[in-house]
Design a protein around this motif. Structure first.
Motif, short mmCIF file in Angstrom:
data_model
loop_
_atom_site.label_atom_id
_atom_site.label_comp_id
_atom_site.label_asym_id
_atom_site.label_seq_id
_atom_site.Cartn_x
_atom_site.Cartn_y
_atom_site.Cartn_z
N MET A 1 36.15 20.48 95.65
CA MET A 1 36.74 21.31 95.89
C MET A 1 37.11 21.77 97.90
O MET A 1 38.36 22.41 97.81
N GLY A 2 37.17 20.31 98.38
CA GLY A 2 37.54 20.61 100.39
C GLY A 2 37.06 21.56 100.46
O GLY A 2 36.68 21.85 101.24
N TYR A 3 35.91 22.55 100.45
CA TYR A 3 35.42 23.05 101.54
C TYR A 3 34.22 22.85 101.70
O TYR A 3 33.16 22.95 101.51
N VAL A 4 33.74 23.08 102.69
CA VAL A 4 32.51 23.29 103.39
C VAL A 4 32.08 24.05 103.88
O VAL A 4 32.61 25.38 104.45
N VAL A 5 30.70 24.89 104.20
CA VAL A 5 30.04 25.57 103.74
C VAL A 5 28.60 25.66 105.14
O VAL A 5 27.74 24.92 104.32
N ALA A 6 29.29 26.59 105.80
CA ALA A 6 28.06 26.66 107.54
C ALA A 6 27.74 27.46 107.36
O ALA A 6 27.92 28.93 106.61
N LEU A 7 26.54 27.54 107.77
CA LEU A 7 25.83 28.59 107.87
C LEU A 7 25.97 28.76 109.18
O LEU A 7 25.93 27.95 110.26
N ASN B 1 32.68 30.82 107.27
CA ASN B 1 31.74 32.29 106.65
C ASN B 1 32.33 32.93 105.75
O ASN B 1 33.09 32.40 104.94
N GLN B 2 30.85 33.24 104.97
CA GLN B 2 31.32 33.52 103.57
C GLN B 2 31.64 34.93 103.45
O GLN B 2 31.34 35.76 104.04
N SER B 3 31.10 35.63 102.59
CA SER B 3 31.82 37.47 102.20
C SER B 3 32.04 37.70 100.85
O SER B 3 32.68 36.72 100.06
N ALA B 4 31.34 37.95 99.78
CA ALA B 4 31.99 38.94 98.72
C ALA B 4 32.20 40.27 98.67
O ALA B 4 31.16 40.82 98.14
N THR B 5 33.27 40.11 98.25
CA THR B 5 33.47 42.05 98.25
C THR B 5 34.54 42.01 97.52
O THR B 5 35.21 41.12 96.97
N THR B 6 35.26 43.17 97.12
CA THR B 6 36.69 43.10 95.77
C THR B 6 37.57 42.90 96.89
O THR B 6 38.76 42.82 95.95
N HIS B 7 37.52 42.41 97.78
CA HIS B 7 38.60 41.96 98.55
C HIS B 7 39.39 40.57 98.65
O HIS B 7 39.83 39.89 99.44
N SER C 1 34.83 37.07 95.35
CA SER C 1 34.07 35.73 96.17
C SER C 1 34.80 34.70 96.86
O SER C 1 35.85 34.09 96.45
N CYS C 2 34.41 34.77 98.43
CA CYS C 2 34.85 33.49 99.26
C CYS C 2 33.52 32.91 99.59
O CYS C 2 32.82 33.68 100.61
N GLY C 3 33.07 31.58 98.99
CA GLY C 3 32.34 30.74 99.07
C GLY C 3 31.23 31.49 98.13
O GLY C 3 31.21 32.00 97.39
N ASN C 4 29.50 31.52 99.15
CA ASN C 4 29.01 31.86 97.94
C ASN C 4 28.00 32.64 98.98
O ASN C 4 26.39 31.93 99.66
N PRO C 5 28.61 33.45 99.86
CA PRO C 5 26.99 34.39 100.64
C PRO C 5 25.84 34.34 100.55
O PRO C 5 25.71 34.96 99.74
N THR C 6 25.18 34.13 100.91
CA THR C 6 23.59 34.31 101.39
C THR C 6 23.92 34.89 102.87
O THR C 6 24.48 35.02 103.81
N GLY D 1 26.63 37.14 111.23
CA GLY D 1 26.13 39.41 111.45
C GLY D 1 25.64 39.94 110.35
O GLY D 1 25.45 40.73 110.95
N GLY D 2 26.10 39.20 109.55
CA GLY D 2 26.14 39.89 107.51
C GLY D 2 27.31 40.70 107.26
O GLY D 2 26.88 41.46 107.01
#
Length: 539
Positions: A1-7, A422-428, A436-441, A447-448
């Motif tokens: 899908m063309g996305y890179v997840v980085a810590l 940088n990931q995020s998981a909110t209603t926005h 969901s925008c990525g797979n946040p952990t 900074g969380g």
């Protein structure tokens, strides 16, 4: 899908009886500038920060222009490198969106605005497939009279070439550009501007303009996902709380934490934000009035000063709420009653006086900032070319770098899926499904903090300097905070911290050739005609 997840402390400011701070380190008793040592030959950085352009919208067909009769002509130099554009990807006629991109000519320079919301842009990107722009960011939103003249269905897909954005293409031919630079996060102007100066859009509270105090309940437009203390993230365009010219009808935004101005002050480096229309046209009920306005090429008038485009006004430490003028020309760039926030005219006063600040952010008046709906690429070109032509005449040109960058994409189509660092998981969030925008952990969120999914859309980025590589396309992954990182590294200020994107930012140094160009081309210049963007003789 063309996305890179980085810590700091704040200087007391008023319309009258202004308290003055002691001049910062880096100025002598007469206010004359003393340069702080730099890690590169660049002693003066000028950031021209434009509005609302995706990379493909301005450079999708680079370096091939149509060159119709009656429009400025562009012919690429032999050996011009290709870019990751629409033509190279075969996307002009076989696009996965429901409309193919179409070329806009100079007669179509003024268009309606597109939808560039944090959520809308994620939906348009659609899991990295980049195929839902017509459904989610195409918009006829327009303040222009007879708006239907400036909109057609599928407009969001369209692009300009070197016959309209001629100056930018000529700067790319003679200096350096990037085809792999991104909005730090998804969304509109305020997040982009705040990321440029701090890399951190978390830390916002909503302020009641009537009382100047935090609202009892956080305003939903101003603060996304607030915590128990009412502190959250800014993803929209609320006006800054520390600005008389902000709209008094709505809750305003105050940012906490540090910005690059605080870092520069601590190191004694001269700096300033210079914006068209910042100088008040009057005072009403003890507050400054920003009433200056101009008409664009279509004859539509807009305010010169737009508060939510001025990032330092969101921070108490760097704000000039009453738009107070500097105490003298020699103090421009140094800490006094203006607190480093100025009108555009102040920049030229300082530069002509031989005291151009080490770091200068330039924001054009509204009609020249390039934002669709009230500005356009032709008016933008006039501002950019006049600025660079004049900078090249100064003795400081030999150690100056000009960065042309943008605050957001306006929702305009770009075919490249951004690396999600940088990931995020909110209603926005909606990039990779609902909420969901990525797979946040814990390890994939700076900074969380939520509501900071990025990188966002791809944006243009150019470097014009005697030290810039010539006719060069850089492929390094960068974002808005790469400009912040360059400042931090060049003047050894240290980083923002607290989850700022500056910790991840790619370097701009690949766009420079510090080994040879400074010695061999110390006066490398390019003079352009501000009306056409074509090369012109230096007069």
């Amino acid at each position: 899908m063309g996305y890179v997840v980085a810590l700091a402390g704040v200087v007391g400011i008023g319309v009258a009886g202004v308290a003055q701070a002691t001049p910062q380190r880096g100025s002598d008793d007469h206010g004359r500038q003393q340069h702080v040592a730099t890690t590169t030959p660049i002693k003066h950085l000028v950031v021209i920060f434009g509005e609302n352009v995706s990379f493909d919208h301005y450079f999708g067909s680079y370096p091939n222009a149509t060159n119709p009769k009656g429009e400025p002509k562009f012919v690429a130099k032999p050996g011009t490198p290709s870019v990751n554009g629409l033509q190279s990807a075969g996307l002009l006629t076989r696009n996965p969106n429901s409309a193919n991109p179409q070329r806009l000519d100079r007669a179509q320079a003024v268009t309606c605005d597109q939808d560039h919301g944090y959520t809308a842009e994620q939906k348009a990107a659609d899991f990295g497939l980049m195929d839902k722009f017509v459904q989610f960011t195409d918009s006829g939103d327009c303040s222009l009279k007879n708006a239907a003249e400036y909109y057609r269905a599928g407009l969001v897909m369209d692009y300009y070439d070197g016959n309209t954005v001629t100056a930018l293409w000529n700067y790319a031919q003679n200096f350096a550009m990037s085809d792999n630079s991104y909005d730090t996060v998804f969304g509109p102007s305020t997040p982009g501007a705040v990321n440029l100066v701090s890399g951190q859009t978390h830390g916002v509270t909503s302020i009641d303009p009537a009382t100047g105090q935090q609202t009892a309940t956080p305003d939903a437009y101003t603060v996304a996902d607030p915590n128990a203390q009412g502190v959250g993230t800014v993803i929209n365009d609320p006006d800054p709380a520390y600005d008389d010219c902000s709209n008094p009808k709505y809750a305003q935004a105050a940012m906490s934490g540090k910005n690059v101005g605080d870092l520069l002050n601590a190191k004694g480096v001269t700096w300033g934000w210079f914006e068209g229309g910042f100088r008040p046209t009057g005072v009403s009920n003890g507050k400054a009035v920003c009433g200056a306005a101009h008409a664009n090429v279509a004859g539509a008038s807009t305010s010169d000063y737009i508060p939510h485009h001025e990032p330092f006004q969101y921070y108490k430490s760097t704000a000039n709420p009453h738009h107070v003028a500097p105490s003298s020309v020699s103090m421009i760039g140094k800490t006094d009653r203006a607190n480093h926030q100025y009108d555009m005219t102040d920049f030229w006063s300082a530069a002509d006086h031989g005291d151009m600040p080490s770091v200068s952010f330039l924001k054009a008046p509204g009609y020249q900032d390039g934002h669709a709906g009230y500005s356009d690429p032709i008016d933008e070109q006039t501002f950019v070319v006049n600025t660079i032509n004049k900078l090249q005449k100064l003795p400081t040109w030999k150690d100056t770098a000009v960065v042309i960058a943008y605050d957001d994409s306006d929702g305009w189509y770009d075919h490249v899926s951004s690396p999600i660092v940088n990931q995020s998981a909110t209603t926005h969030d909606a990039l990779t499904g609902a909420n969901s925008c990525g797979n946040p952990t814990a390890s994939t969120q700076l900074g969380g903090y939520e509501d900071r999914c990025g990188y966002g859309p791809r944006l243009p980025l150019l470097v014009i300097s005697p030290y810039a590589r010539s006719n060069y396309v850089d492929n390094t992954i960068t974002d808005q905070t790469s400009v912040l990182k360059f400042i931090e590294d060049n003047w050894k200020t240290g980083q923002i911290g607290d989850g700022s994107f500056d910790a991840l930012a790619g370097s701009l140094n690949g766009m420079f050739d510090f080994a040879t160009h400074g010695r061999e081309l110390s006066q490398h210049t390019l003079w352009l005609n501000p009306a056409t963007g074509e090369p012109a003789r230096h007069s």
